[in-house]
Design an enzyme around this catalytic site. Structure first.
Site: not given
Lengths: 160, 781
Positions: B214, B363, B733
């Protein structure tokens, strides 16, 4: 390790290879034939990312030996559209039925088989029908809508 | 001119064209000529001395080319690697394993199957050692020490806020509630596991690393820093993050497999692929949560006054948390949540145990879920202790709209909010008062039904450079936009989508700012050779940082476009008016030049003295974090015979500021909600006393299917962020953070009249049935 010559028809094209008896169908599709749209998400037959149609029926290709598919017809995501887009592909795009795209090929193939068996499923029937395929991104709501949209499109196509 | 479809349009996603055809390129789709495969042999013990690794047993397997052990790596000073939290973790153990499923040796072979055969054949002699899995036990004197290089199992003590003031305020409260809660270890379990292909070119001294990451740029710098002594340099390292099959925080860390594949490529001179199995992913990759919280919340005259959280954090054998450097407990001090209270203190003690490293997100922005769980559970308890409905109690105690920007007791400046509006909207949507009436009737009939609320405030978009860095690198993010002569554009970013739809939403931001339609804008991320430097996508930071950079870079382009337009129109710059997609001369709308006209002129007919071209770059340093919020209401029915909790309805009202693509925003919330109910009802990874894992595969670790997932009902309010260029706050999120306490509050509500005051998660049928049984409410035949 014994090896065997097998012929598997994938998306209408016959592929003949000498393979180890233990080779999984998903690896045959991805590594031997080079169709990488079929994904692998687990090692316990739980997630359904590797779902293909084996003689028209959804199968988790991580749990089928390639030798067991000798002589079979396999459909993968690459064979879904047949040139254009299949209504299921159209439905998934229009209704935002995918995010990262990793579960999507398996989810679409399961949906295609579901709609062929039950052209007008209820939400409950769709949820049950796709419950062997895990998605971590979408929360399923838009996948349900995508299958409903595909159902509409398939009806329009057959009426037309 | 085509309609530009900028902000507020549900533009269909550009990325879908390849995904629905099976033409995405994920890590396992990368295949290079001559590539070898790496598999990993893992420890069956949670704590053991390795007395001997019989490398010959693996080398004897057909196709095995190399076996790499900790001793091999030690020779290159690579057996350990640094973590982001100033700790270190093993790539491979030199002599001792610290958790079950830890990497013990890497086997490199000519095929995937041969590598797996080699790993299975490798014989290793172990001498088992005592194990500690409970962090409270680990803190006791004389406890088994997890780390030989440390004084004790206590990693750190961190605290924030006014301890004495909070104690005094609690002493002065007329009502105080106290509750212990454990948020167990969970895994993000993205459907694609982690993996990489490392390709070392010995002639060029160049490393290409295809990696499920990421944060590709930060990884490149980390690789350069940890391998500098071996002669690698950052300009000779290219990290490519291909399409990613879900990330959720699990693809931020550097895992041993990445380092092993790189080392194997250097050793063999060939590209090496490593793809982990699902079981390896669940058993050995970094985990989330594992916070043991003792919470106190007090009120005086019905007004919330003071919050105290004391926390034991189980970090496993290494503090490899993925937090900004100055925040060992992340942003846990958002714990005062949506409430106006003056006194707060939070503390966290980090502890080593014989488990894999922890402290990554599931998340969520750095420990925000833990904070929200604590405050939303406690507010519910305090409301009832005050004899008030939890909705009314919240509405009275919220920070009011006129108090923004709001200084929280723990030092944050909340940017904007209207919490009452969100809760009232959720109450209207679900018919809150009617549900209460229905509940009273059902209770009289002996049926169990509950309604739970969570009114969360998040803190995302890290972050301002004065406080936020990772390894010293400030947490800005970037956008680089180039407009081609024909008016089409390419835009590159320092972030990396994992399914969020950046190729579409970033194009929409540029469309809004420049009037170029999204389909005319190619968006790229994830290749460190081409994209500008950025810190990556996690903590809902892409829209607050790189999205802002897209706006700022577009505006720089517009400034130059204005000069070119003035030249073309033979007008004064000051007399030009910008309307989306073109400049016209004030009072003469027909005397106009479109952005496409201007782009062509930038290469063919630009003013004397001006450089050609039309492009800009922005490295955006956000002035503050953003504070998305929302109110969720969950209605559950509980089966007295089985303990099964069924979510009948779930209404989620989210306020993430200005929405760029409403379709994508709704999709993010749907997915977040599903990952929110998962730990509340299903997911947990636990260990027995010997450190054996439970939940280490998809047959035991229950990710929600479509059957467990309710039909989400969404609502929205829009309170723009005052400091973000387009008023957006981030949304990826929110729902994962906000949903769990709504479910817990609903279940506790259903059982309140039985005397139940708290439920630990996950609320599995077995756990709920036990509680029903204890309280004499389980149906029996």
């Amino acid at each position: 390790m014994s090896s065997h010559q097998i012929s598997v028809t994938i998306n209408g094209e016959e592929h003949t290879r000498e393979v180890e008896a233990r080779l999984l169908l998903v690896h045959f599709i991805r590594e031997e034939v080079g169709l990488t749209g079929t994904h692998i998400g687990c090692d316990t037959t739980s997630c359904g990312a590797c779902t293909v149609l084996l003689n028209g029926v959804p199968a988790k290709s991580c749990t089928v030996f390639a030798v067991a598919a000798d002589g079979a017809e396999v459909t993968t995501v690459e064979g879904l559209g047949n040139g254009g887009l299949h209504p299921v592909q159209q439905g998934f795009t229009e209704k935002h039925g995918l995010q990262c795209g990793f579960c999507t090929p398996g989810m679409m193939l399961t949906s295609k088989a579901l709609l062929e068996e039950n052209p007008d499923p209820s939400e409950e029937e769709i949820r049950w029908g796709i419950s062997g395929n895990l998605c971590r991104c979408t929360g399923y709501v838009n996948i349900v809508k995508a299958v409903q949209r595909a159902s509409e499109l398939m009806k329009e196509n057959s009426d037309g | 001119m085509a309609e530009c479809r900028g902000l507020g349009h549900s533009v269909q996603r550009k990325e879908d064209a390849r995904f629905i055809r099976g033409q995405g390129r994920y890590i396992d789709d990368v295949k290079l000529p001559g590539m070898l495969y790496l598999d990993i042999a893992r420890s069956p013990y949670a704590h053991a001395k390795i007395t001997k690794i019989h490398e010959d047993t693996a080398m004897a397997v057909d196709g095995v080319a190399a076996v790499i052990t900790g001793k091999t790596l030690e020779g290159f000073k690579l057996a350990w690697m640094p973590t982001l939290m100033s700790d270190q973790q093993m790539v491979l153990p030199v002599d001792t394993v610290k958790y079950q499923a830890q990497e013990v040796a890497a086997i490199v072979a000519t095929s995937r199957y041969a590598a797996a055969d080699g790993a299975a054949a490798l014989e290793v002699d172990y001498d088992p050692l005592p194990v500690v899995v409970d962090p409270h036990e680990a803190l006791k004197p004389g406890a088994t020490k997890v780390r030989d290089d440390k004084e004790s199992n206590h990693i750190f003590h961190w605290e924030h806020g006014d301890a004495d003031g909070t104690d005094a305020a609690l002493a002065g409260c007329d009502t105080v509630v106290e509750q212990h809660m454990h948020l167990p270890r969970i895994h993000v379990a993205s459907i694609e596991t982690c993996g990489c292909v490392a390709s070392w070119n010995p002639v060029e001294g160049h490393l290409t690393l295809y990696l499920t990451t990421q944060a590709p740029h930060a990884i490149r710098t980390v690789v350069a820093l940890v391998t500098a002594h071996l002669g690698l340099a950052e300009h000779k390292i290219r990290v490519i993050s291909p399409d990613i099959g879900g990330g959720f925080g699990g693809k931020v860390p550097v895992y041993p497999g990445y380092v092993l594949a790189t080392a194997a490529s250097v050793v063999t001179g060939k590209p090496v692929k490593w793809i982990e199995d699902r079981s390896e992913n669940l058993q050995a990759d970094s985990f989330a949560r594992d916070y043991h919280i003792t919470a106190k919340l007090g009120s005086k005259d019905g007004k919330v006054t003071a919050l105290k959280l004391d926390t034991v954090a189980d970090h496993g054998y290494s503090d490899a948390a993925a937090n900004p450097s100055k925040f060992p407990a992340g942003l846990y001090h958002i714990a005062t949540g949506s409430y106006d209270l003056e006194n707060a203190h939070v503390s966290v003690d980090g502890v080593y145990t014989n488990k894999p490293p922890g402290g990554i997100a599931y998340r969520c922005s750095f420990r925000v879920t833990e904070a929200v769980h604590a405050i939303e559970r406690m507010v519910d308890l305090l409301a009832r202790e005050n004899g008030e409905d939890p909705a009314d109690f919240r509405l009275r105690n919220f920070i009011k709209p006129e108090q923004f920007p709001y200084q929280s007791a723990l030092g944050w400046e909340y940017d904007s909010g209207n919490y009452g509006a969100a809760l009232e909207k959720a109450m209207d949507m679900i018919g809150y008062r009617e549900l209460r009436a229905e509940q009273a009737e059902k209770r009289a009939r002996g049926e169990l039904m509950g309604v739970g609320i969570s009114s969360f405030t998040e803190i995302v978009g890290a972050g301002p450079s004065k406080t936020f860095d990772i390894l010293g690198i400030k947490m800005f993010d970037s956008a680089e936009i180039r407009i081609h002569p024909t008016g089409k554009a390419i835009a590159r970013f320092g972030t990396k989508s994992q399914g969020q739809g950046h190729e579409t939403t970033y194009a929409q931001i540029i469309a809004e700012e420049l009037g170029i339609p999204p389909e005319d804008i190619q968006v790229e991320e994830g290749d460190t050779d081409t994209a500008p430097y950025g810190l990556g996508t996690y903590a809902s930071r892409s829209t607050p940082t790189a999205g802002a950079a897209a706006s700022i870079a577009s505006r720089k382009i517009r400034d130059k476009a204005r000069k070119i337009a003035a030249h073309l129109l033979e007008a004064d710059e000051a007399d030009l008016v910008w309307e989306q997609g073109k400049f016209h001369v004030k009072g003469s709308p027909d005397r106009a030049k479109t952005i496409q006209d201007i782009a062509f002129a930038a290469y063919t007919n630009h003013p004397q003295g001006m450089e050609a071209g039309l492009e800009a770059i922005s490295y955006y340093d956000p002035p503050n974090l953003t504070f998305p919020f929302g109110s969720y209401i969950c209605c559950v029915d509980i089966d007295r015979g089985t303990g099964q909790v069924r979510i009948r309805r779930f209404v989620a009202v989210d306020d993430c500021g200005v929405r760029i693509n409403p379709m994508i925003v709704d999709g993010q919330i749907h997915g977040g909600l599903t990952m929110g109910i998962a730990p509340a009802l299903l997911e947990e990874i636990s260990y027995d006393a010997d450190g054996n894992i439970t939940g280490g595969n998809f047959m035991e670790y229950l990710v929600p299917t479509a059957m467990e997932t309710p039909h989400w009902e969404l609502g929205e309010t829009v309170t723009p962020s005052p400091h973000h260029p387009i008023g957006a706050k981030g949304v990826g999120e929110s729902a994962t953070v906000g949903a769990p306490p709504a479910v817990v509050n609903a279940v506790v509500d259903a059982l309140w009249h039985l005397g139940v005051r708290h439920m630990e998660i996950p609320m599995t049928p077995a756990r709920v049935w036990d509680v029903l049984n204890e309280h004499g409410a389980a149906a029996t035949r």
